[in-house]
Design a protein around this motif. Sequence first.
Motif, PDB file in Angstrom:
ATOM      1  N   TRP A 224       9.030 -17.868  -4.119  1.00  0.00           N
ATOM      2  CA  TRP A 224       8.891 -18.483  -2.806  1.00  0.00           C
ATOM      3  C   TRP A 224       7.487 -18.972  -2.524  1.00  0.00           C
ATOM      4  N   SER A 225       6.484 -18.215  -2.917  1.00  0.00           N
ATOM      5  CA  SER A 225       5.111 -18.614  -2.589  1.00  0.00           C
ATOM      6  C   SER A 225       4.404 -19.348  -3.713  1.00  0.00           C
ATOM      7  N   GLY A 226       5.053 -19.463  -4.873  1.00  0.00           N
ATOM      8  CA  GLY A 226       4.545 -20.316  -5.944  1.00  0.00           C
ATOM      9  C   GLY A 226       3.374 -19.781  -6.725  1.00  0.00           C
ATOM     10  N   LEU A 227       3.140 -18.481  -6.720  1.00  0.00           N
ATOM     11  CA  LEU A 227       2.058 -17.930  -7.535  1.00  0.00           C
ATOM     12  C   LEU A 227       2.479 -17.868  -8.996  1.00  0.00           C
ATOM     13  N   GLY A 228       1.520 -18.075  -9.907  1.00  0.00           N
ATOM     14  CA  GLY A 228       1.777 -17.855 -11.318  1.00  0.00           C
ATOM     15  C   GLY A 228       1.886 -16.369 -11.604  1.00  0.00           C
ATOM     16  N   TYR A 229       2.341 -16.035 -12.809  1.00  0.00           N
ATOM     17  CA  TYR A 229       2.515 -14.628 -13.155  1.00  0.00           C
ATOM     18  C   TYR A 229       1.198 -13.852 -13.047  1.00  0.00           C
ATOM     19  N   ALA A 230       0.125 -14.436 -13.552  1.00  0.00           N
ATOM     20  CA  ALA A 230      -1.164 -13.744 -13.533  1.00  0.00           C
ATOM     21  C   ALA A 230      -1.667 -13.540 -12.106  1.00  0.00           C
ATOM     22  N   ASP A 231      -1.494 -14.564 -11.254  1.00  0.00           N
ATOM     23  CA  ASP A 231      -1.952 -14.444  -9.867  1.00  0.00           C
ATOM     24  C   ASP A 231      -1.105 -13.441  -9.095  1.00  0.00           C
ATOM     25  N   ALA A 232       0.204 -13.432  -9.343  1.00  0.00           N
ATOM     26  CA  ALA A 232       1.064 -12.446  -8.689  1.00  0.00           C
ATOM     27  C   ALA A 232       0.689 -11.037  -9.130  1.00  0.00           C
ATOM     28  N   ALA A 233       0.372 -10.898 -10.425  1.00  0.00           N
ATOM     29  CA  ALA A 233      -0.057  -9.590 -10.926  1.00  0.00           C
ATOM     30  C   ALA A 233      -1.340  -9.152 -10.238  1.00  0.00           C
ATOM     31  N   GLU A 234      -2.268 -10.102 -10.017  1.00  0.00           N
ATOM     32  CA  GLU A 234      -3.520  -9.786  -9.321  1.00  0.00           C
ATOM     33  C   GLU A 234      -3.245  -9.372  -7.885  1.00  0.00           C
ATOM     34  N   ALA A 235      -2.328 -10.082  -7.210  1.00  0.00           N
ATOM     35  CA  ALA A 235      -2.023  -9.765  -5.819  1.00  0.00           C
ATOM     36  C   ALA A 235      -1.406  -8.381  -5.667  1.00  0.00           C
ATOM     37  N   LEU A 236      -0.573  -7.996  -6.634  1.00  0.00           N
ATOM     38  CA  LEU A 236       0.149  -6.726  -6.543  1.00  0.00           C
ATOM     39  C   LEU A 236      -0.538  -5.587  -7.275  1.00  0.00           C
ATOM     40  N   GLY A 237      -1.531  -5.904  -8.114  1.00  0.00           N
ATOM     41  CA  GLY A 237      -2.222  -4.871  -8.865  1.00  0.00           C
ATOM     42  C   GLY A 237      -1.383  -4.260  -9.965  1.00  0.00           C
ATOM     43  N   ILE A 238      -0.573  -5.106 -10.644  1.00  0.00           N
ATOM     44  CA  ILE A 238       0.266  -4.637 -11.746  1.00  0.00           C
ATOM     45  C   ILE A 238       0.053  -5.550 -12.948  1.00  0.00           C
ATOM     46  N   PRO A 239       0.474  -5.139 -14.172  1.00  0.00           N
ATOM     47  CA  PRO A 239       0.299  -5.987 -15.350  1.00  0.00           C
ATOM     48  C   PRO A 239       1.135  -7.264 -15.280  1.00  0.00           C
ATOM     49  N   THR A 240       0.645  -8.314 -15.921  1.00  0.00           N
ATOM     50  CA  THR A 240       1.365  -9.585 -15.938  1.00  0.00           C
ATOM     51  C   THR A 240       2.730  -9.430 -16.595  1.00  0.00           C
ATOM     52  N   GLY A 241       2.805  -8.635 -17.655  1.00  0.00           N
ATOM     53  CA  GLY A 241       4.089  -8.426 -18.328  1.00  0.00           C
ATOM     54  C   GLY A 241       5.121  -7.792 -17.415  1.00  0.00           C
ATOM     55  N   THR A 242       4.677  -6.926 -16.523  1.00  0.00           N
ATOM     56  CA  THR A 242       5.589  -6.303 -15.565  1.00  0.00           C
ATOM     57  C   THR A 242       6.149  -7.334 -14.600  1.00  0.00           C
ATOM     58  N   VAL A 243       5.311  -8.278 -14.181  1.00  0.00           N
ATOM     59  CA  VAL A 243       5.773  -9.348 -13.298  1.00  0.00           C
ATOM     60  C   VAL A 243       6.867 -10.159 -13.986  1.00  0.00           C
ATOM     61  N   ARG A 244       6.649 -10.519 -15.247  1.00  0.00           N
ATOM     62  CA  ARG A 244       7.628 -11.321 -15.985  1.00  0.00           C
ATOM     63  C   ARG A 244       8.974 -10.616 -16.108  1.00  0.00           C
ATOM     64  N   SER A 245       8.948  -9.378 -16.572  1.00  0.00           N
ATOM     65  CA  SER A 245      10.198  -8.656 -16.801  1.00  0.00           C
ATOM     66  C   SER A 245      10.913  -8.343 -15.494  1.00  0.00           C
TER      67      SER A 245
END
Length: 214
Positions: free
Chosen positions: A144-165
């Motif tokens: 919805w907000s259009g963040l990339g995986y890395a930016d979403a990971a930064e916002a949530l404080g979790i690994p990028t791989g976790t965002v993807r899966s």
Amino acid sequence: MGVDSQLRDRIRSGDQAAFAAVFDEHSRVIYAHAARTTGDRALAEDVMSLTFLEAWRQRDKLRKDVRNIRAWLLGIATNVLRNTARSARRHRAAMSRLPPAEPMPDFSEAVVGQMVDSQRLAAAARALNRLKRGEREVFALVVWSGLGYADAAEALGIPTGTVRSRLSRTREKLRRLTQEELADPQQAEPQGGKEHTSVGRTPEARWFQGRNAS
């Protein structure tokens, strides 16, 4: 979307004009994120205002490791939404002890159209709220907000791989839940509980809202 070093320094030093420019650029994104997540436009305004109020209070944390200011703001908005959810549960408990108000329908075309839009938005929010909190947050930030995986990971404080899966699993789950909501809007209480309530507007929050309305 990267943070200009000069702008960062101005905000951290308390430059209100610099922060107002950030508000003007990103407030609509924060509002849209909150509206989609809560299904409540009035609550979304409160969340948006409180997000920027909290960002102003946390401006000293806008350091060089913050690569994307939109991701930083959406991370703050996510925390505001979490706190709002807790307040909503207390609010519902209090409201449940009051007698129901009598309905006052208005059948004008404009109001009916607004009701249809609100019902669709609420149905999407109900489906989203049946997800686990981590699933909701990843979906809202990336889709919805259009963040990339890395930016979403930064916002949530979790690994990028976790965002993807997590996002991959969430897409399929949300598709199924949305169909259920469209077929039967009287679904049981979502896993996370409905997260709709109003929060008080502070004078500072109203200032930010006033800027957005202008």
